[in-house]
Design an enzyme around this catalytic site. Structure first.
Site, short mmCIF file in Angstrom:
data_model
loop_
_atom_site.label_atom_id
_atom_site.label_comp_id
_atom_site.label_asym_id
_atom_site.label_seq_id
_atom_site.Cartn_x
_atom_site.Cartn_y
_atom_site.Cartn_z
N HIS A 240 -8.63 -3.87 4.54
CA HIS A 240 -8.52 -2.63 3.76
C HIS A 240 -7.17 -2.56 3.07
CE1 HIS A 240 -8.41 1.55 2.56
NE2 HIS A 240 -7.34 1.73 3.32
N ASP B 42 -3.00 -9.29 -30.15
CA ASP B 42 -3.42 -9.84 -28.86
C ASP B 42 -2.18 -10.00 -28.00
OD1 ASP B 42 -4.86 -11.17 -26.75
OD2 ASP B 42 -6.30 -11.85 -28.23
N TRP C 77 -1.97 -6.11 6.93
CA TRP C 77 -1.76 -6.59 5.56
C TRP C 77 -0.36 -7.15 5.37
CZ3 TRP C 77 1.47 -5.17 1.46
CH2 TRP C 77 2.31 -4.08 1.69
N SER D 231 -1.97 -15.19 -10.33
CA SER D 231 -2.50 -14.25 -11.32
C SER D 231 -1.43 -13.25 -11.74
CB SER D 231 -3.71 -13.53 -10.75
OG SER D 231 -4.13 -12.48 -11.60
N SER D 232 -0.73 -12.67 -10.76
CA SER D 232 0.28 -11.65 -11.07
C SER D 232 1.42 -12.22 -11.89
CB SER D 232 0.81 -11.04 -9.77
OG SER D 232 -0.21 -10.36 -9.06
N HIS E 2 8.72 -3.96 -0.69
CA HIS E 2 9.15 -2.66 -1.20
C HIS E 2 9.17 -2.60 -2.72
CE1 HIS E 2 10.31 1.42 -0.44
NE2 HIS E 2 11.00 1.32 -1.54
N GLU F 176 7.07 -3.98 -4.35
CA GLU F 176 5.63 -3.84 -4.58
C GLU F 176 5.21 -2.38 -4.71
OE1 GLU F 176 1.43 -4.74 -4.68
OE2 GLU F 176 3.29 -5.73 -5.29
N TYR G 187 6.92 -0.06 -6.11
CA TYR G 187 7.25 0.35 -7.49
C TYR G 187 6.40 -0.42 -8.49
CZ TYR G 187 11.02 2.32 -4.83
OH TYR G 187 11.72 3.03 -3.89
N SER H 262 3.29 9.73 -18.14
CA SER H 262 4.22 10.03 -19.24
C SER H 262 3.54 9.97 -20.60
CB SER H 262 5.40 9.04 -19.21
OG SER H 262 6.11 9.15 -17.99
N HIS I 80 14.75 -0.94 4.79
CA HIS I 80 14.42 0.34 5.45
C HIS I 80 13.07 0.26 6.14
CE1 HIS I 80 12.37 2.41 1.72
NE2 HIS I 80 11.48 1.80 2.45
N HIS I 81 12.30 -0.80 5.90
CA HIS I 81 11.10 -1.06 6.69
C HIS I 81 11.45 -1.69 8.04
CE1 HIS I 81 8.26 -0.31 3.34
NE2 HIS I 81 9.23 -0.78 2.59
N THR J 191 13.80 8.91 -9.65
CA THR J 191 12.45 9.45 -9.50
C THR J 191 12.44 10.94 -9.78
OG1 THR J 191 12.01 7.77 -7.81
CG2 THR J 191 10.48 9.62 -7.93
N LYS K 242 12.43 11.78 -13.44
CA LYS K 242 11.09 11.75 -14.04
C LYS K 242 10.33 13.03 -13.75
CE LYS K 242 10.33 6.73 -14.00
NZ LYS K 242 10.16 6.59 -15.45
N ARG L 227 0.18 4.08 14.79
CA ARG L 227 -0.60 3.38 13.78
C ARG L 227 -1.33 2.20 14.41
NH1 ARG L 227 4.02 1.67 9.63
NH2 ARG L 227 2.24 0.96 8.39
#
Length: 628
Positions: free
Chosen positions: A75, A104, A139, A169-170, A253, A255, A257, A268, A302-303, A328, A331, A450
């Protein structure tokens, strides 16, 4: 009037499966990304419902032990790598070239290779359910849980190689976005006039290019540990499992953003159009995206507050985590100021975009709690964290993505999504989301861990878990309404004009849907709202696009004079990106299952690469030059 001849490859006038398998058109590739992400969203959503059914009541036995771990792992992996990232890539593929006045992407065949790598990589990952069991270590794949000692099946190998395929791909997609945005902008479209969705897409692409190598290296080392006897993450042999966490979260992390910045770009774009005024503080919104991307690389640990890092290290990462809230917040205040005093039209895209702002603020505030080391020590492995990241990534990214789909659906298909079904969808999604994830804050504070598949009665968690499960089914129902709306609208939806929302940016000057060549003549940009310049400022230049996507564009003077427009040559369709992607996927399958697939994969890869290099990108242009 000078004529403009549009030379289209014959297949662009054709329909059918072959034209889609060989396409290099950025718009079709964008649709493939979106459709693929929608398919995997169904799988990830069903996995989420299974998790919530299991946790609805104490001591449940619907999904237990290893089966629960597999579903939980898939998941998270599915929603991050196969849904949010690719659907944002799909919207970017479709919209960004139109926004910047390009015909293109910079590398059309590389673009096609990226989408096939995503689709085949996603299928490869999910094949693990049928070939020995899915990955079951989360994950995030923490070592040493992913070592052969603790994960003996092939699930982790499918996970390692599947993420490597998706990483290819990314990276290819990011190279394309950066090159396209920096090199193919229309005349006059300076970076200070760039649409904000293009801004955030470019920043996100840089984040991927700098972050993805870290997790790719970690996955490579893990594969060596599992199969070649190395000990990078084995503490008993001198390795360090924290090395995995550093490498993974240096990607993980940013990721966050990578998934939220393009969503911010969508918001926006949507809020100013439906507020009937320009975005408030354009420069601050654009440069705060760059600041978020830069600071995002300084907060990964921080993780890891609970792993025993030195106090000075924890203090630095705590401060950096709080600092990222500043751009942030810039924004958020600019979005609110954009709405404030505007002539707001409460259409469905606006509702989802406004909900994004509210829900993302809640997720951001809970993130500030987690940035405090003493608080994080108490709640780091509880459902408080689950609530936090779902408020940022579902309440944030997914609400913005849905806003973008409602906003650009008329441009993509030429039809509106039904407004009444859209409002029902919004109500169900908003209520269902908050019923599902807001109680998890209290579950976490009450001590529910968790990643557990069951819990005993009498702990005070029963009611909140049942409420979350009810909310999950409401959330699922909202997406049923969404998909019904899409299917109904494709068949019998109201026809949309070229500019249904009175938009600001260049895509609203094209037909709906746009022709294969996007623009019969490249537009010239004079401000941040070029579509409004054309409509409301007496711009003398002709509309830069054909009225209908035919093989012959209408005549017209060039945008800045009366010189004859050059013939338009589009890149030829090619099957070789698909063959190349299939070769890599079959090779990966051989590494996990049976060696016979390895030479087959290498053969396909070599064939695809050789023919890719030999095939000219613009055969019509070369033929035209030969005849000249």
């Amino acid at each position: 009037m000078a004529s403009s001849t549009v030379a289209l490859p014959r297949v662009y006038a054709e329909r059918g499966l072959l034209s889609w398998l060989t396409t290099v058109d950025h718009k079709r590739i964008g649709i493939l990304y979106i459709l693929g992400a929608g398919f995997f969203a169904l799988i990830g959503g069903l996995e989420a419902l299974l998790i919530r059914i299991q946790l609805a009541v104490p001591n449940n036995r619907v999904l237990v032990g290893d089966a629960y771990n597999q579903v939980l792992t898939m998941h998270g992996t599915t929603m991050v790598f196969l849904v949010v990232m690719p659907v944002l890539a799909g919207l970017g593929n479709y919209v960004v070239p139109l926004m910047i006045g390009a015909r293109d992407m910079a590398y059309p065949r590389l673009n096609a290779f990226g989408v096939w790598m995503f689709l085949l990589g996603g299928i490869f990952l999910n094949l693990s359910f049928l070939l020995g069991g899915a990955p079951d270590a989360g994950w995030f794949g923490y070592a040493p849980l992913t070592a052969k000692t603790f994960s003996r099946g092939t699930g982790i190998d499918f996970w390692i190689l599947g993420l490597q395929l998706l990483g290819i791909s990314s990276i290819t997609s990011s190279i394309n976005f950066v090159s396209t945005i920096l090199l193919l902008r229309a005349p006059g479209l300076t970076l200070n006039r760039l649409p904000l969705f293009a801004w955030t897409t470019m920043v996100t692409s840089f984040l991927i290019l700098f972050a993805m190598p870290s997790v790719s290296a970690a996955l490579f080392l893990l594969f060596l540990d599992r199969h070649l006897g190395t000990h990078f993450f084995n503490p008993a042999a001198g390795g360090d499992p924290l090395l995995w966490q550093h490498l993974f979260w240096f990607f993980g992390h940013p990721e966050v953003y990578i998934m939220i910045l393009p969503a911010m770009g969508i918001v926006s774009e949507v809020l100013p159009v439906f507020s009937r005024k320009p975005i408030f503080g354009y420069t601050a919104v654009a440069y705060s995206s760059v600041a978020i991307g830069f600071i995002g690389f300084t907060v990964w640990a921080h993780h890891m507050f609970a792993v025993g890092l030195p106090d000075v290290v924890n203090a630095f990462f705590s401060a950096a985590s709080m600092l990222v809230a500043v751009p942030t917040a810039i924004k958020v205040f600019n979005w609110i100021s954009t709405i404030w005093g505007g002539a707001v039209r409460y259409r469905v895209p606006f509702l989802f975009a406004a909900a994004f702002v509210a829900l993302f603020v809640i997720g951001g505030l809970s993130g500030l709690f987690l940035a405090s080391v003493p608080v994080d020590w108490q709640v780091t492995d509880t459902y408080f964290v689950v609530a936090h990241f779902h408020y940022t990534l579902f309440g944030g990214s997914m609400f913005a993505i849905v806003a973008g789909i409602y906003y650009w659906f008329p441009k993509i298909t030429g039809r509106f999504l039904d407004e009444r079904l859209g409002r029902l969808h919004f109500a169900l999604q908003f209520i269902g989301f908050n019923l599902t994830f807001f109680p998890m804050h209290f579950l976490g504070l009450a001590g529910m861990p968790r990643r557990v598949y069951t819990y005993a009665a009498g702990l005070g968690w029963e009611g909140l878990n049942l409420l979350a499960t009810v909310g999950a089914f409401l959330l699922a129902l909202s997406f049923v309404v969404f998909f019904v709306n899409i299917a109904r609208s494709l068949v019998a939806g109201e026809r949309a004009p070229d500019d249904p929302w009175d938009g600001h940016t260049l895509e609203w000057l094209t037909s709906s849907p746009p022709p294969p060549y996007n623009f019969a003549r490249i537009p010239v940009v004079h401000s941040r709202r070029p579509a409004w310049d054309h409509k409301y400022t007496g711009n003398p230049h002709p509309r830069p696009v054909a009225e209908a996507p035919t093989a012959q564009a209408p005549g017209g003077d060039g945008p800045e004079g009366d010189s004859e427009a050059e013939p338009i040559h589009l890149p030829a369709p090619s099957p070789w990106p698909l063959i190349l992607a299939a070769g890599l996927t079959v090779f990966a399958l051989g590494l996990v299952t049976h060696w016979i697939f390895i030479p087959i994969g290498l053969l396909l890869f070599a064939l695809g690469l050789a023919r890719w290099v030999q095939q000219p990108l613009f055969p019509e242009a070369e033929a035209h030059g030969a005849h000249s």
